[in-house]
Design a protein around this motif. Sequence first.
Motif, short mmCIF file in Angstrom:
data_model
loop_
_atom_site.label_atom_id
_atom_site.label_comp_id
_atom_site.label_asym_id
_atom_site.label_seq_id
_atom_site.Cartn_x
_atom_site.Cartn_y
_atom_site.Cartn_z
N HIS A 35 138.74 -54.49 106.75
CA HIS A 35 138.60 -54.26 105.31
C HIS A 35 139.00 -52.82 104.95
O HIS A 35 139.83 -52.60 104.06
CB HIS A 35 137.14 -54.55 104.92
CG HIS A 35 136.76 -54.24 103.50
ND1 HIS A 35 136.34 -55.19 102.61
CD2 HIS A 35 136.70 -53.06 102.82
CE1 HIS A 35 136.06 -54.63 101.44
NE2 HIS A 35 136.27 -53.33 101.54
N GLU A 36 138.43 -51.84 105.69
CA GLU A 36 138.65 -50.43 105.35
C GLU A 36 140.03 -49.92 105.79
O GLU A 36 140.69 -49.22 105.05
CB GLU A 36 137.58 -49.53 106.00
CG GLU A 36 136.15 -49.82 105.57
CD GLU A 36 135.87 -49.47 104.11
OE1 GLU A 36 136.71 -48.80 103.47
OE2 GLU A 36 134.81 -49.89 103.62
N HIS A 85 142.36 -52.52 101.98
CA HIS A 85 142.57 -51.74 100.76
C HIS A 85 143.97 -51.15 100.69
O HIS A 85 144.49 -50.89 99.60
CB HIS A 85 141.53 -50.63 100.64
CG HIS A 85 140.20 -51.12 100.16
ND1 HIS A 85 140.05 -51.83 99.00
CD2 HIS A 85 138.95 -51.01 100.71
CE1 HIS A 85 138.76 -52.13 98.84
NE2 HIS A 85 138.08 -51.65 99.87
N GLU A 90 137.90 -55.57 95.91
CA GLU A 90 137.03 -55.81 97.07
C GLU A 90 137.32 -57.18 97.69
O GLU A 90 137.31 -57.34 98.90
CB GLU A 90 135.56 -55.69 96.69
CG GLU A 90 135.10 -54.28 96.34
CD GLU A 90 135.47 -53.25 97.40
OE1 GLU A 90 135.37 -53.56 98.60
OE2 GLU A 90 135.88 -52.13 97.03
N HIS A 150 130.64 -55.72 94.80
CA HIS A 150 130.73 -56.25 96.17
C HIS A 150 130.07 -57.63 96.25
O HIS A 150 130.55 -58.53 96.92
CB HIS A 150 130.08 -55.32 97.18
CG HIS A 150 130.82 -54.04 97.40
ND1 HIS A 150 130.68 -52.98 96.56
CD2 HIS A 150 131.71 -53.68 98.34
CE1 HIS A 150 131.45 -51.99 96.98
NE2 HIS A 150 132.10 -52.39 98.06
ZN ZN Z 1 136.03 -51.97 99.99
#
Ligand code: ZN
Length: 677
Positions: free
Chosen positions: A450-451, A455, A478, A535
């Motif tokens: 995800h990180e 993104h 997100e 989120h």
């Molecule tokens: Zn995020």
Amino acid sequence: MLLLAATTIFISCGGVKNTIVKTENINYTVEQFADLQILRYRVPGFDDLSLKQKELIYFLTQAALEGRDILFDQNGKYNLTIRRTLEAIYLQYKGDKTDPDYLNLEVYLKRVWFSNGIHHHYGSEKFIPGFTPEFLKHEILNLDAAKLPLFNGQTPVQLCNEIFPIIFDSTIMPKRVNQADGQDLILTSACNYYDGVTQQEAEAFYNSMKDSTNETPVSYGLNSRLVKENGKLVEKVWTVDGLYGEAIQKIVLWLKKAESVAENNAQKEVIAKLIEYYETGDLKTFDEYSILWVKDLDSRIDFVNGFTETYGDPLGMKASWESLVNFKDMEATLRTEIISGNAQWFEDHSPVDKQYKKEKVKGVSAKVITAAILAGDLYPATAIGINLPNSNWIRDHHGSKSVTIGNITDAYNKAAHGNGFNEEFAYSDVEKGLIDKYADLTGNLHTDLHECLGHGSGKLLPGVDPDALKAYGSTIEEARADLFGLYYIADHKLQELGLTPNDDAYKAEYYTYLMNGLMTQLVRIEKGNSVEESHMRNRQLIARWVFQQGMPDKVVELVKKDGKTYVVVNDYQKLRILFGELLAEIQRIKSTGDFEAARSLVEGYAVKVDPVLHAEVLERYKKLNLAPYKGFVNPVYELVTDKDGEITDVKVSYNEGYAEQMLRYSKEYSSLPTINN
Ligand code: ZN
């Protein structure tokens, strides 16, 4: 800026439960009281560090612990007086220890320790004590007066008169930080950053310092209390010879020792600059320090020590004191580096339409660290990720360091094993087995994907406004990052890269993701409310969408067993295909700025809550008696010396109890006077 664990915002529930979780002979859970659970974390890898590195960590941990009283005083003018009075009673008490008044005083003191003051660490409202003023007065007057924190010739009776309204009157200092629109935020907040000053005066004072043409402004007001003296506003700066000087001198003493065993010159300069800042209080020096710190990427050991985050000031200017000492987790950081190193492969193979992909993509590598000590505003409740410095122009010109704290996440995970949560909500032994075996690993991996990739993937078509999705933008963003992670966590490429062990592990992430998104995250929402936080909206959007799209094939089902609802995944491979389809659509929405499509996805899937299922989930959760907020006791470090007094080793141990640690800190690291003016 801080990244908080999801577990810190669970809804509140009372009761006491003592589930002791033991792994490798270490208790991960320590105790539970009020709405708090105390956990213990380990420091894996410490023993493998060199002697010099261990010494450096030791000196930095001492510098960290010396700042504790500063935060108590920042959080409220009477916090040190109240803490010291209660500790004196707690240590000298000779009465009946089953007396409800005594037991309630013990809980109250434990909460004061936890919050570094008399207000809740998260909600900031004042605690209501469960003991009577008569009981407290009786205990104070029966103590040897020499044990009490009497100030300027005060008598014990005068002490009572001073602190009783603060403790017992719910209308006095009701909130540490008041954010209610339309009130004087300074006069109505109990925090001790301003004295005798109105909000208007404080704002005028700092506005007159600001110069809009300055592109590199200091963080005005960051390291001082603003007071009125003889009708004039003055800043009392926190330095070695200013306010909090007694504690800062000790901090500097330990920093000097740390400087002498620094790993390299860059780190030595960082420490020296921090000392200079503590000595002068000059905010320009603080900026120079921040720049040196953000550029020091080669040192294994790193630390934060100082006035850092401004959440505790209603005007968001004055920083609370905190410290974190840590070292890089080489193995976990390698994982993020492998992922980032293959960023282009992932971009090229994603199910997204080619026109929305990046031709050249760069992965972000975030460092994973092991915390060695938590202190000040990071103790006992802590963040799981930190991104510093906070100064905007330094971030723009010099970048920032983003870290996730691996051993703290691990301690949360370990404590969650056996707390009854998965036993209550997972469908059968098959799902529970998958979760026990793989969920910690795949959870971390999903966060990394995800990180480091999610993104940063994809691109906007030329001319598309980055804010086109408006209020739906952050939920869509997100969801995009989460879906990128979900799609790839099941990919064989991850096994090739050595990141997953086999073809089953990803199922643990898929199952927990859907269980959370369809059901269990509802425990954080009060009855009658809908999903607000982005989120949480994103997770429900994804879970509800695949649930409905997969209905004809029964890919995912909600089934009833003994009157309870459970998530069942019948076809993991088809589920992956659905994640891929949604990823392609979400990326199209983002790339083209399709506001209407974003709105219909979010409003259609992410916001509304099924009231019957919600009530059931809340009821089942309540029965588990889990504490919604967590905090940690620190490990204990001890120097080993030879007969000449030379340091030969530093030992770390994990046996100290919660009250034991708090009382030791109050004894050994408490140099501030009771009232600091
Ligand atoms: Zn995020």
